[in-house]
Design an enzyme around this catalytic site. Structure first.
Site, PDB file in Angstrom:
ATOM      1  N   ARG A 105     -58.098   6.253 -43.794  1.00  0.00           N
ATOM      2  CA  ARG A 105     -56.988   5.901 -44.691  1.00  0.00           C
ATOM      3  C   ARG A 105     -57.470   6.162 -46.107  1.00  0.00           C
ATOM      4  NH1 ARG A 105     -52.962   0.786 -45.016  1.00  0.00           N
ATOM      5  NH2 ARG A 105     -52.117   2.027 -43.312  1.00  0.00           N
ATOM      6  N   HIS A 119     -48.003   9.321 -42.951  1.00  0.00           N
ATOM      7  CA  HIS A 119     -48.490   8.149 -42.189  1.00  0.00           C
ATOM      8  C   HIS A 119     -48.016   8.333 -40.731  1.00  0.00           C
ATOM      9  CE1 HIS A 119     -49.976   4.323 -41.257  1.00  0.00           C
ATOM     10  NE2 HIS A 119     -49.093   3.536 -41.834  1.00  0.00           N
ATOM     11  N   GLN A 174     -47.648   5.551 -37.868  1.00  0.00           N
ATOM     12  CA  GLN A 174     -46.531   4.621 -37.982  1.00  0.00           C
ATOM     13  C   GLN A 174     -45.287   5.158 -37.271  1.00  0.00           C
ATOM     14  OE1 GLN A 174     -46.614   1.457 -39.832  1.00  0.00           O
ATOM     15  NE2 GLN A 174     -44.793   1.212 -38.564  1.00  0.00           N
ATOM     16  N   ASP A 191     -39.020   1.558 -47.228  1.00  0.00           N
ATOM     17  CA  ASP A 191     -40.416   1.226 -47.516  1.00  0.00           C
ATOM     18  C   ASP A 191     -40.479   0.739 -48.960  1.00  0.00           C
ATOM     19  OD1 ASP A 191     -43.185   1.027 -47.335  1.00  0.00           O
ATOM     20  OD2 ASP A 191     -43.548   3.194 -47.444  1.00  0.00           O
ATOM     21  N   CYS A 200     -42.162  -0.332 -42.210  1.00  0.00           N
ATOM     22  CA  CYS A 200     -43.561  -0.248 -41.755  1.00  0.00           C
ATOM     23  C   CYS A 200     -44.368  -1.480 -42.131  1.00  0.00           C
ATOM     24  CB  CYS A 200     -44.210   1.024 -42.291  1.00  0.00           C
ATOM     25  SG  CYS A 200     -44.379   1.056 -44.094  1.00  0.00           S
ATOM     26  N   ARG A 222     -47.782  -0.796 -33.237  1.00  0.00           N
ATOM     27  CA  ARG A 222     -48.876   0.017 -33.790  1.00  0.00           C
ATOM     28  C   ARG A 222     -50.043   0.014 -32.799  1.00  0.00           C
ATOM     29  NH1 ARG A 222     -49.428   0.938 -39.173  1.00  0.00           N
ATOM     30  NH2 ARG A 222     -51.113   2.278 -38.443  1.00  0.00           N
TER      31      ARG A 222
END
Ligand code: CP
Ligand code: NVA
Length: 304
Positions: free
Chosen positions: A102, A129, A132, A220, A260, A288
């Site tokens: 990340r 991402h 996700q 988001d 998310c 996840r």
């Protein structure tokens, strides 16, 4: 040896296979039966940014599959002191079986992958991402059946999550309607590449237009990690892009809401929506774990 830097690193069939494996492994787990397909395998997890879900899901997932995960915060490794990515990739990948990263620039995961002898997973970059979206599509299908041909509405920033929804339109065949303010639209190159591969994506600056006929509404934060200094100007730019009851009322009556997480209630989404009956954010977060177990199994147990 395969990497997972964006959803487009796997074919649609492989993306489907990952979710099928995830469903099977999840079902077995809920029945109290273990899947130990990664006995003796190790995942190195490099974090240049904060995380709750990504860290816990990968670490727990590796443990449950019989393997082990190492948390490597850049600040406490030589990476944080300037050891070149190429050298770190060669060294780490000589000891672990897989690396999750990340970080900020997408070029960092690309460079790491170039010099890595083992699969590299993108655990979020400024660009995408992808893990996700595996969890999000998995969650949608658990609740509503196949996502292919359905309509997903993205409201807000054309950020890493928006980009992964764009790529997901190629992998999973949903229609994507994006509502973003001018200046905050998704990356044009990424959009063009996905469209060339068959993604059905439309852009508007009207959230109501985007949610019209939507089966899934998602959003988001307005300021992602690394953009904290832009919070105030972004609050102004995104003021008309909140997912609230009025916006949800224009989506299909059985539309789901996803985020998310972490979320900012009162900014990109109201509490009435994220804590309301259409929201599946807790199942989405739990998934996840399950979706990434499918991914790890695919990359490391010989299928990838
Ligand atoms: N959604 C997500 O990636 O959460 P974390 O930042 O907590 O990992
Ligand atoms: N767009 C957000 C997602 C966090 C999971 C960020 O990059 O901070």
């Amino acid at each position: 040896m395969r990497h997972f830097l964006t959803l487009l690193d796997v074919t649609s069939e492989e993306a489907r296979y990952i979710l099928k494996r995830a469903a099977k492994i999840k079902r077995k787990l809920k029945e109290g039966k273990a899947t130990r397909s990664l006995e003796g395998k190790t995942l190195g997890m490099i974090f240049d940014k904060a995380s709750t879900r990504t860290r816990v899901s990968f670490e727990t997932g590796m443990f449950q599959l019989g393997g082990h995960a190492l948390f490597l915060h850049s600040g406490t490794t030589q990476l944080g002191r300037g050891e070149p990515i190429e050298d770190s990739a060669r060294v780490l990948s000589s000891m672990v079986d897989c690396v999750m990263i990340r970080t900020f620039g997408h070029d960092i995961v690309q460079k790491f992958a170039e010099y890595s002898a083992v699969p590299v997973i993108n655990g979020l970059t400024d660009l995408t991402h992808p893990c996700q979206i595996l969890a999000d599509v998995f969650t949608y299908e658990e609740h509503r059946g196949p996502i292919e041909g359905k309509t997903v509405a993205w409201i807000g920033d054309g950020n890493n999550m928006a980009h992964s929804w764009v790529n997901g339109a190629v992998s999973f065949g949903y229609k994507l309607k994006i509502a973003s303010p001018e200046g905050y639209r998704p990356d044009e190159k990424l959009l063009a590449a996905a469209t060339a591969l068959g993604a059905d994506v439309s852009l508007t600056n009207d959230p109501i237009e985007a949610v019209d006929g939507a089966d899934l509404v998602t959003t988001d934060v307005w300021a992602s990690m690394g953009q904290e200094d832009e919070q105030l100007e972004r609050e102004k730019a995104f003021a008309g892009f909140q997912v609230n009851d009025r916006v949800m009322a224009h989506a299909n009556p059985d539309a789901l809401f996803m985020h998310c997480l972490p979320a900012h209630r009162g900014e990109e989404v109201t509490a009435s929506v994220i804590d309301g009956p259409q929201s599946v954010v807790w199942a989405e977060a739990e998934n996840r774990l399950h979706a990434q177990k499918g991914l790890l199994d695919f990359l490391l147990s010989g299928q990838g």
